[in-house]
Design a protein around this motif. Structure first.
Motif, PDB file in Angstrom:
ATOM      1  N   GLY A 145       0.822  -1.197   0.000  1.00  0.00           N
ATOM      2  CA  GLY A 145       0.000   0.000   0.000  1.00  0.00           C
ATOM      3  C   GLY A 145       0.857   1.248   0.000  1.00  0.00           C
ATOM      4  N   LEU A 146       0.207   2.406  -0.005  1.00  0.00           N
ATOM      5  CA  LEU A 146       0.960   3.656  -0.111  1.00  0.00           C
ATOM      6  C   LEU A 146       1.867   3.876   1.092  1.00  0.00           C
ATOM      7  CD1 LEU A 146       1.462   6.097  -1.867  1.00  0.00           C
ATOM      8  CD2 LEU A 146      -0.418   7.271  -0.710  1.00  0.00           C
ATOM      9  N   ASN A 147       1.433   3.454   2.280  1.00  0.00           N
ATOM     10  CA  ASN A 147       2.292   3.601   3.457  1.00  0.00           C
ATOM     11  C   ASN A 147       3.535   2.729   3.344  1.00  0.00           C
ATOM     12  OD1 ASN A 147       0.753   5.495   4.825  1.00  0.00           O
ATOM     13  ND2 ASN A 147      -0.478   3.946   5.864  1.00  0.00           N
ATOM     14  N   ASP A 173       3.977   0.856  -6.897  1.00  0.00           N
ATOM     15  CA  ASP A 173       3.296  -0.414  -7.170  1.00  0.00           C
ATOM     16  C   ASP A 173       1.812  -0.146  -7.407  1.00  0.00           C
ATOM     17  OD1 ASP A 173       2.422  -2.987  -7.323  1.00  0.00           O
ATOM     18  OD2 ASP A 173       2.689  -3.449  -5.204  1.00  0.00           O
ATOM     19  N   HIS A 174       1.299  -0.610  -8.544  1.00  0.00           N
ATOM     20  CA  HIS A 174      -0.106  -0.361  -8.894  1.00  0.00           C
ATOM     21  C   HIS A 174      -0.973  -1.607  -8.801  1.00  0.00           C
ATOM     22  CE1 HIS A 174       1.270   3.503 -10.427  1.00  0.00           C
ATOM     23  NE2 HIS A 174       2.128   2.871 -11.222  1.00  0.00           N
ATOM     24  N   ASP A 180      -4.258   1.891  -7.853  1.00  0.00           N
ATOM     25  CA  ASP A 180      -4.278   3.260  -8.341  1.00  0.00           C
ATOM     26  C   ASP A 180      -3.207   3.401  -9.415  1.00  0.00           C
ATOM     27  OD1 ASP A 180      -5.399   6.175  -7.126  1.00  0.00           O
ATOM     28  OD2 ASP A 180      -3.560   6.288  -8.318  1.00  0.00           O
ATOM     29  N   ASP A 181      -3.490   4.185 -10.438  1.00  0.00           N
ATOM     30  CA  ASP A 181      -2.567   4.367 -11.555  1.00  0.00           C
ATOM     31  C   ASP A 181      -1.617   5.532 -11.349  1.00  0.00           C
ATOM     32  OD1 ASP A 181      -3.725   2.229 -12.870  1.00  0.00           O
ATOM     33  OD2 ASP A 181      -5.205   3.493 -13.894  1.00  0.00           O
ATOM     34  N   SER A 182      -1.668   6.188 -10.207  1.00  0.00           N
ATOM     35  CA  SER A 182      -0.819   7.353  -9.975  1.00  0.00           C
ATOM     36  C   SER A 182       0.648   6.946  -9.877  1.00  0.00           C
ATOM     37  CB  SER A 182      -1.247   8.062  -8.692  1.00  0.00           C
ATOM     38  OG  SER A 182      -2.588   8.487  -8.768  1.00  0.00           O
ATOM     39  N   VAL A 185       5.325  11.137  -9.462  1.00  0.00           N
ATOM     40  CA  VAL A 185       5.166  12.577  -9.717  1.00  0.00           C
ATOM     41  C   VAL A 185       3.742  13.038  -9.459  1.00  0.00           C
ATOM     42  CG1 VAL A 185       7.062  12.645 -11.364  1.00  0.00           C
ATOM     43  CG2 VAL A 185       4.753  12.119 -12.168  1.00  0.00           C
ATOM     44  N   ASP A 186       2.780  12.108  -9.438  1.00  0.00           N
ATOM     45  CA  ASP A 186       1.389  12.473  -9.166  1.00  0.00           C
ATOM     46  C   ASP A 186       1.112  12.594  -7.666  1.00  0.00           C
ATOM     47  OD1 ASP A 186       0.740  12.344 -11.945  1.00  0.00           O
ATOM     48  OD2 ASP A 186       0.662  10.154 -11.758  1.00  0.00           O
ATOM     49  N   ILE A 187       1.932  11.960  -6.853  1.00  0.00           N
ATOM     50  CA  ILE A 187       1.711  11.941  -5.407  1.00  0.00           C
ATOM     51  C   ILE A 187       2.671  12.875  -4.683  1.00  0.00           C
ATOM     52  CG2 ILE A 187       1.592  10.490  -3.357  1.00  0.00           C
ATOM     53  CD1 ILE A 187      -0.534   9.859  -5.421  1.00  0.00           C
ATOM     54  N   PHE A 188       3.928  12.807  -5.034  1.00  0.00           N
ATOM     55  CA  PHE A 188       4.955  13.573  -4.324  1.00  0.00           C
ATOM     56  C   PHE A 188       5.570  14.634  -5.238  1.00  0.00           C
ATOM     57  CE2 PHE A 188       5.077   9.224  -2.507  1.00  0.00           C
ATOM     58  CZ  PHE A 188       4.655   9.534  -1.225  1.00  0.00           C
TER      59      PHE A 188
END
Length: 404
Positions: A145-147, A173-174, A180-182, A185-188
């Motif tokens: 996951g994102l964490n 990792d998607h 999620d497809d991010s 660069v879309d998150i950070f």
């Protein structure tokens, strides 16, 4: 309860004296124990007036002892009351649960001189090696996951520092858990990520085209064990990167060995690191990994709305999910059904050791149940009017365990 204890102590203190004054069975007295002066002989003697005076003295002594016992018992039974009245109030009585609105800044408090930043770079921490002089390029494929991916990114920077390598911005990792497809660069904020760590590690957005064209085959890919020590990276990963220099000296094509990709990079670095590397971890996680501006604006908007709804709110990530419980090796009282289900999930990880559920719980390694989380929040002062936002996947056990 305290009054009862005081009374029991008082009675036990007086009763031995009464037993001496009025022995129920004088024949039980041993030869070595002499009668006390307050014992009155059954046979009258000429010195009866002297015995009477001694009896009076014994009575006064008993009265004094009883009075002292009464006073001390009263004080003992009201000890807590006296402590609240005469002593300083405890720290818990100063807490204003639910009514504090001003933020607390520990760095501006009167105790701030006792705190220091854990992420400040030490004077002996050497600058980062420039890209052309590094030992190669390090590709990272995060997992989870994102964490978990955030933790992987933090560890990737530290590993690049250990290997003296140039880090390529990690891939997210998607597919595993985070559907999620991010991309990064879309998150950070990728530019801030690179510039803020420029003194620690050289980071690039992609492998240079010149290097990519020189590669006859894809980058060398490997997966390192979980919680690997720095020595493992120096012994197992660094030699692969250093082969580049050997090929360059012989004027041969490197064949992709100047680039190494580490896959499934989640919790692949030990927590037992030297102080400067731990500080680097802090700089990455708490300073370099900054969300993009749109995400920050959305976050501020959500917090503003939540504050309008209630004075107090909290977000909780329960982590009481089937895979998490299976990985922990703990038992939660679900009987054979739980043991079978979590055992089947645990087979996904072939390298997991056999764990004792009781031993893991005693060590504090078991995730808290939703009910235990609720007890903890109540102990911290959160009341029923607190807005609770739950961030979690599938709760193992269904709604019957989803009690806060």
């Amino acid at each position: 309860m305290k009054m009862g204890v005081a009374k029991a102590w008082r009675f036990s203190f007086i009763s031995p004296n009464l037993a001496v004054l009025h022995p129920q069975n004088p024949h039980n007295a041993t030869a070595t124990v002499k009668p006390l002066v307050c014992y009155r002989s059954p046979n009258p003697s000429p010195s009866s007036s002297s015995a009477s005076s001694w009896s009076l003295v014994c009575g006064l002594m008993l009265f004094g002892l009883g009075l002292i016992s009464l006073i001390t018992g009263h004080v003992a039974s009201h000890l807590e009351w006296y402590s609240h009245r005469l002593g300083k109030p405890s720290i818990y009585s100063k807490l204003d649960f639910g009514r504090r609105t001003a933020p607390i800044d520990i760095w501006k408090s009167k105790y701030s001189n006792h705190f220091y930043g854990c992420s400040e770079r030490g004077p002996r921490f050497t600058p980062a090696t420039r890209q052309r002089f590094s030992n190669g390029y390090l590709l990272i494929a995060t997992s989870g996951g994102l964490n978990q991916q955030r933790t992987g990114i933090t560890d990737a920077v530290v590993v690049a520092r250990i290997l003296n390598a140039t880090l390529v911005v990690p891939e997210l990792d998607h597919h595993s858990f985070w559907k999620d497809d991010s991309d990064f660069v879309d998150i950070f904020d990728v530019n801030w990520f690179i510039s803020s760590l420029a003194k620690d590690v050289t980071i690039v957005k992609r492998v240079p085209e010149k290097v990519m064209r020189s590669m006859e085959k894809p980058p060398y890919t490997m997966r390192v064990p979980r919680k690997s020590a720095p020595d493992y990276y120096l012994d197992q990963v660094l030699p692969i990167l250093l082969r580049r220099r050997f090929f360059e000296k012989l004027q041969l094509t490197p064949g992709g060995l100047q680039v190494v990709q580490l896959t499934k990079f989640d919790y692949r670095l030990s927590n037992d690191l030297e102080e400067e590397l731990q500080k680097l971890r802090c700089r990455v996680n708490y300073h370099a990994l900054r969300f993009t501006k749109p995400i920050q604006e959305l976050g501020h908007k959500l917090v503003k709305r939540m504050r309008k709804m209630a004075g107090r709110f909290i977000a909780v990530h329960l982590r009481f999910e089937p895979d998490m419980l299976a990985f922990s090796g703990c038992y939660y009282g679900g009987g054979d059904k739980e043991r079978y289900e979590l055992g089947e999930i645990r087979k996904r990880w072939e390298t997991l050791p056999e764990l004792s559920p009781d031993g893991e719980r005693k060590r504090g390694k078991c995730p808290l149940t939703p009910h235990e989380v609720g007890l903890m929040l109540r102990a911290l002062g959160y009341t029923n009017d607190t807005f609770l936002y739950v961030a979690s996947g599938e709760i193992y056990g269904g709604k019957k365990l989803y009690v806060l």
